[in-house]
Write a protein that holds these residues in place. Structure first.
Motif, PDB file in Angstrom:
ATOM      1  N   ARG A 157      39.828  47.673  35.456  1.00  0.00           N
ATOM      2  CA  ARG A 157      39.738  48.807  34.531  1.00  0.00           C
ATOM      3  C   ARG A 157      40.954  48.790  33.625  1.00  0.00           C
ATOM      4  NH1 ARG A 157      38.543  55.205  35.842  1.00  0.00           N
ATOM      5  NH2 ARG A 157      38.871  55.973  33.716  1.00  0.00           N
ATOM      6  N   ARG A 158      40.718  48.749  32.344  1.00  0.00           N
ATOM      7  CA  ARG A 158      41.808  48.681  31.374  1.00  0.00           C
ATOM      8  C   ARG A 158      42.507  50.022  31.290  1.00  0.00           C
ATOM      9  NH1 ARG A 158      42.516  49.667  25.975  1.00  0.00           N
ATOM     10  NH2 ARG A 158      43.692  48.149  24.739  1.00  0.00           N
ATOM     11  N   LEU A 159      43.825  50.014  31.413  1.00  0.00           N
ATOM     12  CA  LEU A 159      44.619  51.232  31.343  1.00  0.00           C
ATOM     13  C   LEU A 159      45.242  51.422  29.964  1.00  0.00           C
ATOM     14  CD1 LEU A 159      45.707  53.681  32.902  1.00  0.00           C
ATOM     15  CD2 LEU A 159      47.648  52.258  33.605  1.00  0.00           C
ATOM     16  N   ALA A 160      45.825  50.360  29.424  1.00  0.00           N
ATOM     17  CA  ALA A 160      46.468  50.460  28.115  1.00  0.00           C
ATOM     18  C   ALA A 160      46.792  49.064  27.606  1.00  0.00           C
ATOM     19  CB  ALA A 160      47.740  51.301  28.183  1.00  0.00           C
ATOM     20  N   GLU A 161      47.147  48.986  26.352  1.00  0.00           N
ATOM     21  CA  GLU A 161      47.632  47.750  25.749  1.00  0.00           C
ATOM     22  C   GLU A 161      49.076  47.973  25.329  1.00  0.00           C
ATOM     23  OE1 GLU A 161      46.587  46.068  21.586  1.00  0.00           O
ATOM     24  OE2 GLU A 161      45.163  45.106  22.945  1.00  0.00           O
ATOM     25  N   THR A 162      49.872  46.925  25.354  1.00  0.00           N
ATOM     26  CA  THR A 162      51.263  47.044  24.941  1.00  0.00           C
ATOM     27  C   THR A 162      51.680  45.818  24.137  1.00  0.00           C
ATOM     28  OG1 THR A 162      53.554  47.334  25.713  1.00  0.00           O
ATOM     29  CG2 THR A 162      52.093  46.043  27.117  1.00  0.00           C
ATOM     30  N   ARG A 163      52.480  46.034  23.139  1.00  0.00           N
ATOM     31  CA  ARG A 163      53.101  44.914  22.416  1.00  0.00           C
ATOM     32  C   ARG A 163      54.210  44.321  23.269  1.00  0.00           C
ATOM     33  NH1 ARG A 163      55.460  46.159  16.737  1.00  0.00           N
ATOM     34  NH2 ARG A 163      55.500  43.878  16.712  1.00  0.00           N
TER      35      ARG A 163
END
Length: 304
Positions: A157-163
Motif C-alpha cells: 500500500r503506497r503511503l507517500a512519495e518523496t524526492r
C-alpha cells in the motif's frame, strides 16, 4: 438455506414449540420452514420432532440433538462476539519494522496517540535499514522506501512519495561555494547512503534531459542519521530522501543544493503479508498512519 440456518431453525422451533412462531422469528414462510426441517431430518436420517398444525414436540433423539445444538449455537455467538469486539478494540502484539530515520521521525512520535486509541495493542518496533523477508519473519508490517517494490508475494500500500535531495549546511556552502551544475559536485565532499540504489552514481533529470554522474563519497554510511549529523556540522553535501531532512531545510539548518535537478524519487510503501482478512491490529495501524500522513500533507511537502 445452509446447514447452520437449518439448525438455528430447529432450535427455535424446539424453544417456541411451534413451527409458525419460529418461522416468524426468522422471517421465512411456514411452508419453507417445514421444508428446511424435513431436509435436516433427511440428512440426519432421524425424526427430530412431531409437528402438528399448532404445536411441535421433540422426539427423544430430537431432545438430545436440541441440547447439543443449543451449545453449538451459544459457542458460535460467543465466537462472533469475540471477533466483533476484537475488530473494534484490537489486541495482541503488533510487530513493525522500518529504517532508523523513519522510525525516529514517523513511528516513535505517533505511538502515544495510537496507544491511547488502542490500549490493548502492544507495539514492537524492529529498527533496521535492511529489509526483512516478511514471509520468513514475525513482522506484521514493514515500512519500506524504494524506487520500486518487486515482491509480488506481499501486499503493498503506497503511503507517500518523496524526492531525494542534496543539501549542505550554510557554513559549508559559504566556505566551499554553491554547486551550479551536477559536474560541480566533483569538487565537493559528498556524504552517501550505502544502501541506496547505485550509491556511486547520481542520476539527475532536468527538463527531460538525464545526466548520470559517477561520484566518490568522502563518507558513506548505512544510516541516514549519521550522514545528516555530519552534514549539519559542515562536513559536506549529503544525498537523502527529503522526509529525513525536511525540518532541517525549513529551519535553515540545511540548504538545498541543485534543487532544480531531480534525482529518482522514492515511494514509501506499507508492506504486509497477503491475506484475505488483515488482522485488526495491522489494519488499525495502517489506517492511523495514512490518516496522519494526509493530515500533515507530507506528499506535497516532500515532493515540492
Amino acid at each position: 438455506m445452509d446447514r447452520l440456518t437449518e439448525i438455528e431453525l430447529f432450535v427455535r422451533v424446539a424453544e417456541l414449540g411451534s413451527v409458525s412462531k419460529a418461522a416468524g422469528r426468522l422471517d421465512i414462510s411456514v411452508s419453507a420452514a417445514s421444508r428446511y426441517l424435513m431436509a435436516l431430518e433427511t440428512r440426519l436420517g432421524a425424526r427430530l420432532m412431531e409437528r402438528g398444525p399448532r404445536h411441535a414436540s421433540l422426539t427423544q433423539i430430537g431432545a438430545e440433538y436440541f441440547e447439543r445444538c443449543k451449545l453449538v449455537l451459544a459457542e458460535l455467538r460467543e465466537a462472533n462476539s469475540l471477533v466483533s469486539a476484537t475488530a473494534v478494540n484490537p489486541s495482541g502484539v503488533l510487530r513493525i519494522t522500518s529504517t532508523v530515520s523513519f522510525c525516529m521521525l514517523h513511528i516513535g512520535p505517533l505511538l502515544p496517540e495510537y496507544a491511547r486509541r488502542y490500549p490493548n495493542v502492544q507495539v514492537d518496533v524492529e529498527v533496521s535499514n535492511r529489509y526483512f523477508n516478511l514471509l520468513d519473519s514475525d513482522v506484521d508490517l514493514a515500512i519500506r522506501t524504494r524506487e520500486y517494490e518487486a515482491d509480488s508475494s506481499i501486499t503493498i500500500r503506497r503511503l507517500a512519495e518523496t524526492r531525494r535531495v542534496l543539501a549542505a549546511s550554510p557554513g559549508y556552502l559559504s566556505q566551499n561555494g554553491m554547486p551550479r551544475t551536477p559536474a560541480d559536485l566533483l569538487k565537493h565532499r559528498l556524504l552517501l547512503y550505502s544502501y541506496a540504489n547505485r550509491p556511486d552514481e547520481l542520476h539527475f533529470e532536468r527538463d527531460g534531459v538525464e545526466t548520470v554522474l559517477p561520484v566518490v563519497g568522502c563518507m558513506k554510511s548505512d544510516e541516514g542519521q549519521v550522514i545528516r549529523a555530519a552534514t549539519l556540522q559542515g562536513y559536506g553535501i549529503l544525498v537523502q530522501p527529503k522526509y529525513v531532512i525536511y525540518d532541517d531545510i525549513v529551519s535553515g539548518r540545511l540548504v538545498p543544493v541543485l534543487d532544480a535537478w531531480d534525482l529518482p524519487r522514492l515511494t514509501i510503501n506499507l508492506a504486509y503479508a497477503s491475506r484475505r482478512f488483515v488482522p485488526a491490529k495491522v489494519r488499525t495501524f495502517i489506517d492511523y498512519l495514512v490518516e496522519h500522513f494526509e493530515k500533515m500533507d507530507y506528499q506535497r511537502k516532500w515532493t515540492e
